[in-house]
Design a protein around this motif. Sequence first.
Motif, short mmCIF file in Angstrom:
data_model
loop_
_atom_site.label_atom_id
_atom_site.label_comp_id
_atom_site.label_asym_id
_atom_site.label_seq_id
_atom_site.Cartn_x
_atom_site.Cartn_y
_atom_site.Cartn_z
N SER A 78 -4.94 -32.32 24.71
CA SER A 78 -4.17 -33.54 25.00
C SER A 78 -3.76 -33.60 26.47
N ILE A 79 -4.73 -33.40 27.34
CA ILE A 79 -4.45 -33.29 28.78
C ILE A 79 -3.74 -34.54 29.31
N GLU A 80 -4.32 -35.70 29.02
CA GLU A 80 -3.73 -36.93 29.56
C GLU A 80 -2.30 -37.12 29.04
N GLU A 81 -2.11 -36.77 27.77
CA GLU A 81 -0.78 -36.94 27.17
C GLU A 81 0.22 -36.00 27.82
N GLN A 82 -0.19 -34.73 28.06
CA GLN A 82 0.72 -33.77 28.66
C GLN A 82 1.10 -34.18 30.08
N PHE A 83 0.13 -34.65 30.85
CA PHE A 83 0.45 -35.08 32.21
C PHE A 83 1.32 -36.33 32.19
N ALA A 84 1.08 -37.23 31.24
CA ALA A 84 1.92 -38.42 31.12
C ALA A 84 3.36 -38.03 30.79
N ASP A 85 3.52 -37.02 29.87
CA ASP A 85 4.86 -36.55 29.53
C ASP A 85 5.55 -35.94 30.75
#
Length: 546
Positions: free
Chosen positions: A428-435
């Motif tokens: 969930s790379i994009e999600e982690q960076f968004a968080d």
Amino acid sequence: MREETYSLRSAQPLTEAYIHRTDDRLEALYGYHAGAEEDWERRAKRLQQSSHVRAEAAEVAGVLRVYNERAGAAPEVFASISAIAEGALVVVGGQQAGLWTGPLLVIHKAVSIIGAAKSASEQLGQTVVPVFWIAGEDHDWDEANHAYVISAEQELRKLSVARPEGARTSVSRTKLTGEDWATLLAELEKALPSSEFKPVMLEELRQMSQRADSLSDFFAMLLGHLFGKHGLVLLDSDHESIRRLEAPMFQRIIQRNNELEKAYASSAAQIKELDYELQAEVTPGSANLFFFHADNGNERTLLHKKDGVFQDRRGHLSLTETELLQIAIDEPQQLSNNVLTRPLMQDYLFPVLATVLGPGEIAYWALTGEAFRTLGMEMPIIVPRMSYTLIEGTVAKHMGKYELTFADVMERFEERKADWLKEQDGLSIEEQFADARDAFEQLYKPLLALATSVQPSLSKLGDTNLQKIVEQINYMGSKTVDAFNKQFEASTRQLDRIHLSILPLGKPQERVLNMAAYWNRYSLNWLDSLLDAPYSRTGGHEIVYL
């Protein structure tokens, strides 16, 4: 082999309305409709009653026999020509000559002509001959001089030949040398992957090149090789012998040129009143004829009328009606039709039951109905050409692997590709960076408020600072996603191969790819697959799995 149907709509509203009969006002423009069986009966009867207004069938057949013999025609073609000599009706369609036949849509048109003629023969109980009209008189070299193939490296390769030095004359009059053909064949051989059929194919092409003086010559030989057994008769509109048969019609077009101009203008006004756009230019004062200017290297020049004189735009050429009529009688090879008079000439040479047209052609033929009537003629039945997409086994396998439908590739490929890659992201790379970005902004905004309270001028600096940090977080996230996706490079290549094969350059396959790659891989079996696919008089798009 299996086939599927897909609705591939054209960008021509007028064409779509004609095909699907959604606007009954168009009957006044076209008259007949390809989907009405009774119209085929009516058109056939009309032709039987009007043979006296056309060229002599035996003379036309004599010219066709000589031309097709030079192109290396099959016995079935000469049987078709004999039928023409005896008054057989024809289904005709055409295209400008192209390198290695040009894009696949040229092949599709030939298949459609054959299919329409066969269908009409069965309905009428009489021989209907398929005829391919090679528009060798056209002078758009850049449209004719190239072909796209998918190379062994799975890249789209454009093969082309530069126009030889000289005047801007027709494609059929533009001569290519043995050295030109050798270079083109070497480029084709280099571009295509090795296969069991490649040596034979290249040798057949080399033999044709030894007898070809122009792209039109080679084009005719190739079409004859591909479709000769189906009795497809070939004609080059710029052939001198054909021009001599056309002389009486050129005289009629010249004598009644002002009436024809009014007829085209009337049809154009009618189309506009129906809220459709014109697909061919109707220019006031245009003679709708070209002249091959011998004093200027046979440059093909469009004629205009001014003060009762026919001239070019620059006024370098000036001919009275009497002089132009004499040229039509003595040297008709100096004259050439444009898109609006070519339909009339076609109907003069042949008893045309139907003409097979592409989407753009159907739209601009709407301009010709009144011109036909002006000369006591009638527009033939307009038959939309079939279109196809060829899907090779490897491509079909990859589509199954990634659960892609044909519609997915045509309508939303990039979205489906991105979705597939995202599904592989267990981290969930994009999600982690968004968080992380959201968390940082929440931490930073109170600090920004504090700095502003101390000194208001720090507000702008703080906003800029926040934006830069957010951009860096996004940049790092993007790089991390790219690094992750590199693990799926093989899958990405497979996905991209699907897209390249079906929608090259973002366009339907038929508008870009050339047939040579399929001949190279499958011999001519791929062509049999097209000819065996379902045929419809009202056109359609078939997906053919090889």
